[in-house]
Design an enzyme around this catalytic site. Structure first.
Site, mmCIF file in Angstrom:
data_model
loop_
_atom_site.group_PDB
_atom_site.id
_atom_site.type_symbol
_atom_site.label_atom_id
_atom_site.label_comp_id
_atom_site.label_asym_id
_atom_site.label_seq_id
_atom_site.Cartn_x
_atom_site.Cartn_y
_atom_site.Cartn_z
ATOM 1 N N CYS A 83 0.804 -1.084 -0.096
ATOM 2 C CA CYS A 83 -0.073 -0.061 0.049
ATOM 3 C C CYS A 83 0.941 1.285 -0.029
ATOM 4 C CB CYS A 83 -0.806 0.060 1.213
ATOM 5 S SG CYS A 83 -0.231 0.316 2.771
ATOM 6 N N CYS B 150 0.648 3.893 1.949
ATOM 7 C CA CYS B 150 1.352 4.552 3.166
ATOM 8 C C CYS B 150 2.469 3.442 3.757
ATOM 9 C CB CYS B 150 0.246 4.367 4.345
ATOM 10 S SG CYS B 150 -0.551 2.918 4.919
#
Length: 136
Positions: free
Chosen positions: A46, A48
């Site tokens: 992902c 993040c």
């Protein structure tokens, strides 16, 4: 499962700075038996993880005190190892990315995805450094 060529650079973000990958249940159990302080990063594909978690982990290691042992599991790739690592993170629910600090096998500090997502790497590093200063 993600293709190996896709996750290779994401793995290397951590292995290139000293993290050891855990690929099996046995790897995780052996790592958790190590004396001293242990940081486990649940890595993921992902955004993040790329923008916040991995850079935050990297910056945190510039601290005078740091964990004795550095490990990582990759969510969505090493399923059994990730599940086993998350079992050691209970009572916290599974999240990716996440970071857990242990002292002699006891969970002493946890950063869940909601502590990582939307926060700059420097803030994540400061959080980890404070934990290192307390427990390492």
């Amino acid at each position: 499962m993600y293709p190996a060529e896709l996750v290779k650079p994401m793995r290397e973000d951590l292995t290139s700075i000293g993290f050891e990958e855990l690929h099996s249940v046995e790897d995780v159990d052996a790592a958790m038996k190590k004396e001293g302080t242990t940081l486990v990063v649940v890595n993921s594909v992902c955004g993040c993880a790329a923008a916040n978690a991995r850079p935050g982990a990297r910056l945190s290691l510039q601290n005078a005190k740091k964990p004795d042992n550095l490990y990582t599991v990759f969510a969505g790739v090493d399923k059994e190892a990730t599940t086993q690592a998350r079992d050691y993170m209970l009572p916290f629910p599974p999240s990716s990315p996440s970071m857990a600090l242990y002292k002699n096998g006891e969970l002493v500090h946890m950063l869940e995805r909601h502590h990582i997502e939307g926060r700059p790497a420097e803030m994540i590093a400061e959080n980890l450094m404070a934990a290192y200063n307390d427990f390492c």
